[in-house]
Enzyme design. Structure first.
Site, PDB file in Angstrom:
ATOM      1  N   HIS A  57       0.809  -1.222   0.000  1.00 26.71           N
ATOM      2  CA  HIS A  57       0.000   0.000   0.000  1.00 26.71           C
ATOM      3  C   HIS A  57       0.846   1.277   0.000  1.00 26.71           C
ATOM      4  O   HIS A  57       0.706   2.109  -0.906  1.00 26.71           O
ATOM      5  CB  HIS A  57      -1.002  -0.038   1.159  1.00 26.71           C
ATOM      6  CG  HIS A  57      -1.568   1.287   1.517  1.00 26.71           C
ATOM      7  ND1 HIS A  57      -2.362   2.005   0.647  1.00 26.71           N
ATOM      8  CD2 HIS A  57      -1.442   2.048   2.632  1.00 26.71           C
ATOM      9  CE1 HIS A  57      -2.709   3.146   1.228  1.00 26.71           C
ATOM     10  NE2 HIS A  57      -2.162   3.187   2.427  1.00 26.71           N
ATOM     11  N   HIS A  81       4.055   6.618   5.662  1.00 25.19           N
ATOM     12  CA  HIS A  81       2.906   7.367   6.166  1.00 25.19           C
ATOM     13  C   HIS A  81       2.070   6.616   7.194  1.00 25.19           C
ATOM     14  O   HIS A  81       1.376   7.221   7.986  1.00 25.19           O
ATOM     15  CB  HIS A  81       2.043   7.886   5.012  1.00 25.19           C
ATOM     16  CG  HIS A  81       1.092   6.875   4.432  1.00 25.19           C
ATOM     17  ND1 HIS A  81       1.409   6.130   3.329  1.00 25.19           N
ATOM     18  CD2 HIS A  81      -0.148   6.489   4.799  1.00 25.19           C
ATOM     19  CE1 HIS A  81       0.400   5.331   3.036  1.00 25.19           C
ATOM     20  NE2 HIS A  81      -0.561   5.514   3.913  1.00 25.19           N
ATOM     21  N   GLU A  85       0.971   5.478  12.835  1.00 29.62           N
ATOM     22  CA  GLU A  85      -0.413   5.112  13.121  1.00 29.62           C
ATOM     23  C   GLU A  85      -0.551   3.604  13.404  1.00 29.62           C
ATOM     24  O   GLU A  85      -1.228   3.205  14.330  1.00 29.62           O
ATOM     25  CB  GLU A  85      -1.288   5.510  11.923  1.00 29.62           C
ATOM     26  CG  GLU A  85      -2.746   5.114  12.012  1.00 29.62           C
ATOM     27  CD  GLU A  85      -3.518   6.001  12.969  1.00 29.62           C
ATOM     28  OE1 GLU A  85      -2.957   7.007  13.438  1.00 29.62           O
ATOM     29  OE2 GLU A  85      -4.687   5.663  13.270  1.00 29.62           O
ATOM     30  N   ASP A  86       0.102   2.775  12.603  1.00 26.34           N
ATOM     31  CA  ASP A  86      -0.193   1.335  12.640  1.00 26.34           C
ATOM     32  C   ASP A  86       0.889   0.447  13.252  1.00 26.34           C
ATOM     33  O   ASP A  86       0.690  -0.749  13.396  1.00 26.34           O
ATOM     34  CB  ASP A  86      -0.446   0.822  11.210  1.00 26.34           C
ATOM     35  CG  ASP A  86      -1.716   1.414  10.632  1.00 26.34           C
ATOM     36  OD1 ASP A  86      -2.501   1.967  11.415  1.00 26.34           O
ATOM     37  OD2 ASP A  86      -1.910   1.336   9.412  1.00 26.34           O
ATOM     38  N   ASP A 148      -2.586   8.527  -0.495  1.00 27.93           N
ATOM     39  CA  ASP A 148      -3.014   7.427   0.367  1.00 27.93           C
ATOM     40  C   ASP A 148      -4.479   7.091   0.069  1.00 27.93           C
ATOM     41  O   ASP A 148      -4.854   5.945  -0.186  1.00 27.93           O
ATOM     42  CB  ASP A 148      -2.831   7.877   1.830  1.00 27.93           C
ATOM     43  CG  ASP A 148      -3.445   6.915   2.823  1.00 27.93           C
ATOM     44  OD1 ASP A 148      -3.293   5.692   2.627  1.00 27.93           O
ATOM     45  OD2 ASP A 148      -4.074   7.384   3.786  1.00 27.93           O
ATOM     46  N   ASP A 269     -23.142  14.559 -26.782  1.00 25.10           N
ATOM     47  CA  ASP A 269     -23.150  15.187 -28.094  1.00 25.10           C
ATOM     48  C   ASP A 269     -22.000  16.150 -28.287  1.00 25.10           C
ATOM     49  O   ASP A 269     -21.670  16.517 -29.402  1.00 25.10           O
ATOM     50  CB  ASP A 269     -24.476  15.946 -28.309  1.00 25.10           C
ATOM     51  CG  ASP A 269     -25.475  15.042 -28.994  1.00 25.10           C
ATOM     52  OD1 ASP A 269     -25.069  13.928 -29.372  1.00 25.10           O
ATOM     53  OD2 ASP A 269     -26.642  15.447 -29.144  1.00 25.10           O
TER      54      ASP A 269
HETATM   55 MN    MN Z   1      -2.462   4.459   4.254  1.00 27.39          MN
END
Ligand code: MN
Length: 718
Positions: A57, A81, A85-86, A148, A269
């Site tokens: 990712h 990034h 957070e993770d 992201d 059109d």
């Molecule tokens: Mn992410």
């Protein structure tokens, strides 16, 4: 750098490295590689919902930005990034390994990630505010966040249905508009389409198939036009960079069908083409050649090169009647303009890596973000702030001229008041009238492209609260609100002082005999910093003048006994002029006018509410005698006052016109008129009139009685 070696060592970095090598030198590339190693290590135990290793990712998000040639720091931050957070990695860890810049960027992105868009409006507004503040620090934070989000939306199909819809909504409502506002068109288009697809999968599929069929049917004509245009340009020796048929993206087709109620055929059109050339000069030459080849549709030409859009977009737009009279839309621009049109603010880092020179798009984006910051400082609540910002996020603008010939860009629907505030807040605050193309026009007139607007100001004039009903620019709105707040402040202090003076007089004393020291002592006793604050509280009805007066006189500071035993027998009326401003309200239940017997009620936080003495609602108000105020009109009251008049009239042709005419002839104004159908023979007409006084109203009514169709007429006080 990274001690842990992955067992099955797939090099997910290879593709990205190849892409980066096109524009980043070896030394920097090694730093990026280190960031990748570190991220791969930090995420080593995590998998995506698809079962793939998580590192895929951040690498994919970084690749999106590498394809745009973003600077190496942004690429590093994108790779990292999600680690704060993770994973157990901290901001300090990143600082140590990669320096403060990268750590700040990643931290900024993490803070954005923590923002959850709740359903409650206040929450969302607050979050949005945080996002803006993050952008102010470093716009790259937002660029990383957008990459992201873009990759997450590309792979949204693996999410559970409910989460898909939630992410789609956020993308459509927040991220795509931000990308658009920052001029990042390519991001915006893809985010919109991915959001549309995830939110309305069925509609997306139907539209997708319809477009595919239509494109197939059109390919013949597109070829013809492409060839004719290319030949014409070659004949004139134009150096063509590229020329191609453009395809509208699905989300914009859908929105056009929905908002403009255009049919699919109508939209399809139109044939879109883009022509990219080497110089601005060539752009105008191409325009001339195209207009020579096909007849242009009048009034559809736009020169965004001379007057760029707010987000920095530049291009020439024109619409032509092509072969077989099919409408063709052509966009003509240089490569630079094309780059800015696609990448907006991000174009800055793409071309000018390492140099502080700013592109126009970047400069404008910074300006916008800075103006957001100003707005957020002057707006009272998050809701108020997001209201103003949302207007700015959808920039459909009009261009108008100042009397000196300067061009001003304003949001669509802007009025002369918006124009005045766009020039300067002082001009906005003191504007009283406007001339549009040299003719006097109401301040609420929506402006149209190309108009010349002149603002007439008057010293001492001030903003009217009613302007808030029609202004559209964030700047005007927040300035007016700000002014009204401070105005109310000044007016309530003045009223508070008058009320206290009067209360002192009622007790047979005089405010002037009270020392400043005593006033200050009383103020601080009640928790105010100074006497002005106390006076303001009295004026706003948060403190009762009689109580304060009595305490000042007795020097007594115990609160208990004060409220009750005061008779108001010595209460002489307070004189009102009607010009007390925002601290004086005429109650809509009875709408008193000069000459009426009136009574006041101090409503906490609002000031005086004026009622007719006979108003039915005052019986309830009399339960709080300390808030009641004996009022009287001053002898020479001037101005217009609203009052309600009900007329029962025989259903007869032209009678309304007669009523309106006579009212106008009597010098009164109709502020509102409502006709309630009666039994067929009679109608009830409710009028709200602006009159000077009771005598004036009597005169209006006397004249109206001359209309025979009027059966009954009375002042309504309900
Ligand atoms: Mn992410």
């Amino acid at each position: 750098m990274c001690e842990v070696v992955l067992e099955t060592r797939v090099d997910y970095f290879a593709d990205l490295r190849e892409e980066l090598a096109k524009y980043i030198d070896d030394e920097k590339l090694e730093q990026v590689a280190k960031a990748y190693e570190y991220a791969a290590w930090a995420h080593r135990n995590q998998k995506r919902l698809t079962g793939e290793p998580y590192i895929i990712h951040p690498v994919a998000a970084a690749k999106i930005l590498a394809e745009m040639h973003m600077d190496y720091q942004t690429i590093m931050a994108t790779l990292l990034h999600d680690v704060i957070e993770d994973t157990e990695v901290s901001k300090e860890d990143l600082s140590d390994k990669f320096g403060d810049d990268i750590a700040e960027l990643v931290d900024g992105v993490s803070k954005l990630t923590q923002i959850k868009f709740e359903t409650r409006a206040e929450m969302q507004a607050e979050n949005f505010r945080k996002m803006v503040l993050a952008m102010v620090r470093d716009i790259r934070v937002i660029i990383v966040k957008l990459a992201d989000r873009l990759h997450n939306m590309r792979t949204a199909e693996s999410l559970p249905r409910k989460k898909q819809r939630l992410k789609a909504l956020e993308t459509l409502e927040i991220y795509a508009p931000i990308a658009n506002r920052l001029g990042m068109h390519r991001f915006c288009v893809e985010l919109e389409d991915a959001g549309f697809k995830a939110y309305y999968p069925l509609r997306y599929r139907i539209l997708h198939n319809a477009v595919k069929t239509a494109v197939g049917n059109r390919s013949e004509i597109v070829k013809v036009i492409e060839n004719e245009l290319t030949d014409a340009l070659k004949n004139k020796n134009i150096n063509l960079v590229k020329l191609y048929g453009r395809q509208k993206h699905l989300c914009s087709i859908y929105q056009k069908m929905k908002v403009k109620k255009a049919s699919f055929a109508e939209i399809m059109d139109v044939y879109g083409f883009r022509i990219v050339v080497n110089s601005t000069d060539d752009c105008y030459r191409v325009l001339g050649i195209a207009h020579n080849l096909y007849k242009p549709v009048p009034a559809r030409f736009k020169d965004y090169i001379a007057i760029p859009k707010v987000n920095g977009y530049q291009s020439l737009h024109t619409t032509l009647f092509g072969p077989y009279r099919v409408p063709i839309e052509i966009q003509i621009r240089t490569e630079d303009m094309e780059n800015i049109a696609n990448n907006g603010v991000a174009a800055h880092w793409i071309y000018k890596e390492g140099s502080p020179e700013h592109t126009d798009a970047h400069y404008r984006a910074e300006q916008w973000v800075r103006s957001l910051l100003e707005m957020q400082q002057s707006s009272g609540s998050s809701i108020e702030f997001i209201e103003t910002v949302k207007i700015d996020l959808f920039p459909d603008e009009v261009y108008v001229f100042t009397p000196r010939g300067d061009i001003l860009e304003l949001p669509k629907g802007a009025t002369p008041v918006d124009f005045a505030y766009a020039i300067h807040s002082d001009i906005g605050n003191s504007c009283v009238a406007a001339k549009i193309n040299r003719r006097l026009s109401p301040l609420s007139t929506p402006l149209v492209n190309g108009q010349r607007v002149e603002i007439i100001t008057a010293p001492g004039a001030c903003p009217n609260p009613a302007w808030l009903n029609f202004v559209v620019s964030g700047k005007a709105r927040s300035n007016i609100r700000h002014f009204l707040k401070s105005q109310q402040h000044v007016e309530s202090i003045a009223l508070g002082k008058r009320l206290l003076k009067k209360a002192m007089k009622d007790f047979g004393s005089d405010l002037d005999t009270i020392s400043d020291k005593a006033l200050m002592a009383m103020s601080s006793l009640l928790g105010y910093d100074n006497f002005e604050q106390l006076a303001e509280a009295i004026g706003l009805g948060n403190q009762v003048a009689q109580v304060i007066a009595k305490r000042l006189l007795s020097g007594d500071s115990s609160l208990a006994e004060l409220a009750e035993n005061d008779s108001q027998s010595s209460d002489k009326p307070l004189l009102i002029k009607g010009t007390e401003g925002m601290v004086l309200h005429f109650a809509e239940c009875c709408r008193p006018i000069p000459g009426d017997l009136i009574i006041g009620y101090l409503r906490a936080g609002q000031g005086i509410e004026v009622h007719l003495e006979s108003c039915k609602r005052t019986s309830r108000l009399r339960n709080n005698p300390e808030r009641l105020l004996n009022l009287m009109w001053q002898g020479d009251v001037k101005g217009d006052f609203l009052t309600d008049l009900t007329v029962e009239v025989r259903n007869q042709r032209g009678v309304l016109a007669d009523i309106a005419r006579i009212i106008a002839e009597s010098g009164a104004n109709i502020d509102n008129i409502a006709v309630k159908p009666g039994d067929g023979t009679y109608n009830v007409v409710d009028l709200t009139l602006a009159v000077h006084s009771r005598d004036h109203l009597a005169e209006v009514m006397r004249r109206l009685r001359g209309i025979h169709a009027i059966a009954r007429m009375y002042r309504s006080k309900s």
